[in-house]
Write an enzyme that holds these catalytic residues in place. Structure first.
Site, PDB file in Angstrom:
ATOM      1  N   LEU A 323       0.854  -1.183   0.000  1.00  0.00           N
ATOM      2  CA  LEU A 323       0.000   0.000   0.000  1.00  0.00           C
ATOM      3  C   LEU A 323       0.894   1.238   0.000  1.00  0.00           C
ATOM      4  O   LEU A 323       1.572   1.522   0.976  1.00  0.00           O
ATOM      5  CB  LEU A 323      -0.908  -0.008   1.238  1.00  0.00           C
ATOM      6  CG  LEU A 323      -1.690  -1.302   1.491  1.00  0.00           C
ATOM      7  CD1 LEU A 323      -2.596  -1.142   2.707  1.00  0.00           C
ATOM      8  CD2 LEU A 323      -2.490  -1.707   0.258  1.00  0.00           C
ATOM      9  N   MET A 396       2.965  -1.123   4.244  1.00  0.00           N
ATOM     10  CA  MET A 396       2.365   0.216   4.193  1.00  0.00           C
ATOM     11  C   MET A 396       3.465   1.266   4.187  1.00  0.00           C
ATOM     12  O   MET A 396       4.233   1.379   5.145  1.00  0.00           O
ATOM     13  CB  MET A 396       1.439   0.425   5.392  1.00  0.00           C
ATOM     14  CG  MET A 396       0.129  -0.338   5.280  1.00  0.00           C
ATOM     15  SD  MET A 396      -0.507  -0.893   6.884  1.00  0.00           S
ATOM     16  CE  MET A 396       0.469  -2.368   7.153  1.00  0.00           C
ATOM     17  N   ASP A 397       3.541   1.987   3.077  1.00  0.00           N
ATOM     18  CA  ASP A 397       4.510   3.078   2.970  1.00  0.00           C
ATOM     19  C   ASP A 397       3.858   4.222   2.208  1.00  0.00           C
ATOM     20  O   ASP A 397       4.483   4.842   1.353  1.00  0.00           O
ATOM     21  CB  ASP A 397       5.781   2.603   2.266  1.00  0.00           C
ATOM     22  CG  ASP A 397       6.936   3.583   2.459  1.00  0.00           C
ATOM     23  OD1 ASP A 397       6.875   4.384   3.407  1.00  0.00           O
ATOM     24  OD2 ASP A 397       7.882   3.539   1.666  1.00  0.00           O
ATOM     25  N   ALA A 398       2.588   4.483   2.526  1.00  0.00           N
ATOM     26  CA  ALA A 398       1.844   5.554   1.860  1.00  0.00           C
ATOM     27  C   ALA A 398       1.952   6.850   2.644  1.00  0.00           C
ATOM     28  O   ALA A 398       1.098   7.715   2.537  1.00  0.00           O
ATOM     29  CB  ALA A 398       0.382   5.162   1.707  1.00  0.00           C
ATOM     30  N   ASN A 430       6.344   1.421   7.576  1.00  0.00           N
ATOM     31  CA  ASN A 430       7.527   2.281   7.630  1.00  0.00           C
ATOM     32  C   ASN A 430       7.151   3.545   8.377  1.00  0.00           C
ATOM     33  O   ASN A 430       6.333   4.344   7.914  1.00  0.00           O
ATOM     34  CB  ASN A 430       7.990   2.606   6.210  1.00  0.00           C
ATOM     35  CG  ASN A 430       9.101   3.639   6.190  1.00  0.00           C
ATOM     36  OD1 ASN A 430       9.839   3.804   7.163  1.00  0.00           O
ATOM     37  ND2 ASN A 430       9.230   4.341   5.070  1.00  0.00           N
TER      38      ASN A 430
END
Length: 554
Positions: A323, A396-398, A430
């Site tokens: 994501l 998840m790195d959005a 992250n």
């Protein structure tokens, strides 16, 4: 209704189109220098309302004193001309504001405020005079005078508002994606001057239109790039404006000890405070997963997250959802390590970033050699809520720098993530941390994840970031599991070279984390009330981090 009266109503509607059209260009000009965070939007909306208030007051005073429709059209003409000046002076003003306030607490907010004051105040104030003038002019012609005041004011307000709605969607959905912010401003400038010319039939207004054409020509002749590449030692390869971001792709040469030059491509967004993707071009030649590693950047650690479970075989990692995939750095590592048959669903809200990933970062989602790799251009949370797939890893790195979307930090969001994990699946986040080590954001996200996942672990990268891992089912002693799995991977890597990258990152996780080795995040460490969709004060938290860094706090 007289013909002149009908034309006045058309002018009110079209002025509304122009006013909100100009406003919607503001954040696009600010984004490359100050980002697109909520405080920046607060500047745009707040100052626009302030300019409208001034324009309404000034228009009412002048309309009572000089109830002449020619003055109204001159205001519109001058607004158009001033609008055409903005693209020519925007870049030096933006660079000045960014440089002057770079080291100031809340510098982005203050810089954006200064720029909006300097560039947009005059044209928006002039456009705001249209409504009060129109009311005054119509009342002068009305048969019953004050008896029609309410109806007249209501009609003018409604037409102006409908025009503003049209201007908003026309600008955001059509003009900005097709022709960009500068050309949109020139188009609105010409539009307003033509509107004034129809009302005035004055050759001097025609000269204003000629000036706009000359300014547009000068701008196109002198335009090179919006700004230079934001990273040190970088050469700009491409820049794009999308519905969501100002995007830069640059080539960077990193020189290692011994003089070896390592060329790589990097992706930067908006104000350029962070790299969002890195691609080491050496991988094209070697095909070795080691040559995809970014020396301990956060991208490297997603692949090792499953190993907090006991006796985890790499062949058990068969599916991954990313994501906020940007240009595909993390999915590329998964494919290189776990094999081309790995099922990867990558989600990126900005389609322009995906296009640039395919062109400059060798994004594999359309390569027949990787048949189960799909990229979805969608909002991460919406996509997650509408998929029925299960995954071994969800990354998840959005999280844009420095601000992150609140709806991707909440209990409700992580509950949706957990529901899409396989029994031994892991969620990997992250989390940014400033160089000083201030861990408030990391702790807030960990506290929230702990309200959803039975166990949460922290891997500190070799840089400042922390990787948070939430497990779907209890892993037991995840740290001991990780250590034993690292020993197993080291043995496997002797014969299977694709696992050498796993071996190295697991070594970093155990021995070279900047703030400590891999460890559990326990309830006693949680200092924050879990964020929810109703209350997630993430912007206030990050503002505090920025302030502390700016003043060098303890």
């Amino acid at each position: 209704m007289a013909r002149r009266d009908r034309f006045l109503l058309v002018v009110v509607f079209l002025a509304g189109v122009g006013t909100l059209g100009i406003e919607m260009v503001m954040p696009r000009l600010l984004a490359p220098f100050f980002g697109t965070s909520q405080p920046i939007w607060a500047v745009v909306i707040g100052m626009t309302l302030a300019y409208l208030a001034v324009g309404y007051w000034l228009g009412g005073r002048l309309a009572d004193r000089y109830p002449d429709e020619r003055l109204l059209y001159w205001f519109i003409a001058w607004a158009g001309l001033l609008c055409a000046v903005i693209p020519l002076i925007a870049r030096p003003v933006l660079l000045f504001a960014q440089g002057a306030l770079r080291t100031v607490a809340a510098g982005g907010f203050l810089g954006a405020l200064l720029v909006v004051l300097l560039l947009f105040a005059a044209p928006v104030i002039l456009m705001a005079t249209v409504g009060p003038f129109a009311v005054r002019l119509r009342l002068r012609e009305a048969a019953h005078g004050v008896e029609e005041a309410g109806r007249t004011a209501g009609t003018i307000s409604a037409l102006s508002t409908v025009g503003s709605i049209v201007g908003t969607f026309l600008t955001v959905l059509l003009l900005l994606p097709l022709i960009g912010s500068s050309a949109t401003l020139f188009l609105f400038a010409a539009f307003l001057i033509i509107l004034a010319f129809v009302g005035l039939r004055d050759w001097r207004v025609g000269m204003m239109l000629a000036v706009v054409a000359a300014l547009f020509g000068a701008h196109m002749f002198n335009t090179d790039t919006i700004k230079r590449a934001d990273c040190g030692g970088c050469r700009l390869l491409a820049e794009r404006e999308s519905n969501y971001n100002y995007i830069q792709v640059a080539e960077q040469e990193v020189i290692y000890q011994g003089g070896r030059v390592d060329p790589r491509r990097v992706l930067m967004l908006n104000e350029g405070q962070a790299l969002h993707s890195i691609y080491r071009l050496r991988y094209r030649e070697t095909g070795n997963p080691l040559d995809l590693l970014t020396d301990g950047g956060p991208w490297d650690y997603f692949t090792v997250a499953p190993f907090v479970y006991a006796a985890k075989d790499p062949q058990q990692v068969q599916s991954f959802a990313m994501l906020g995939s940007a240009a595909g750095s993390i999915p590329k590592q998964f494919l290189a390590i776990y094999g081309p048959q790995t099922r990867i669903d990558a989600v990126e809200i900005d389609g322009r970033i995906v296009e640039l990933g395919r062109r400059y970062f060798d994004l594999e989602d359309r390569d027949p050699a990787f048949p189960f790799y799909t990229t979805y251009v969608a909002d991460a949370r919406y996509w997650l809520a509408t998929t029925d797939q299960q995954y071994d890893v969800i990354g998840m790195d959005a999280y844009h720098q420095p601000y992150i979307p609140f709806h991707l930090t909440t209990v409700e969001f992580f509950t949706e993530v957990k529901a899409r994990l396989n029994p031994q699946g892991v969620a990997v986040v992250n989390a940014g941390r400033p160089a000083s080590g201030d861990d408030r954001l990391v702790n807030a996200l960990g506290s929230t994840m702990l309200a959803v996942f039975p166990e949460v672990y922290v891997i500190d990268t070799r840089f400042a970031n922390a990787i948070l891992i939430g497990v779907n089912t209890p892993a037991g002693d995840g740290v001991t599991n990780f250590i034993r799995n690292a020993e197993t991977i080291a043995t496997l890597a002797e014969t299977k070279t694709q696992y050498q990258a796993l071996q190295l990152v697991m070594y970093w996780s155990l021995n070279e984390g900047r703030f400590g080795p891999v460890r559990p995040f326990t309830p006693t460490q949680a200092r924050f009330t879990p964020f929810t969709d109703d209350l997630a004060p993430v912007e206030r938290l990050i503002d505090g981090l920025i302030l502390r860094e700016a003043i060098g706090g303890s």
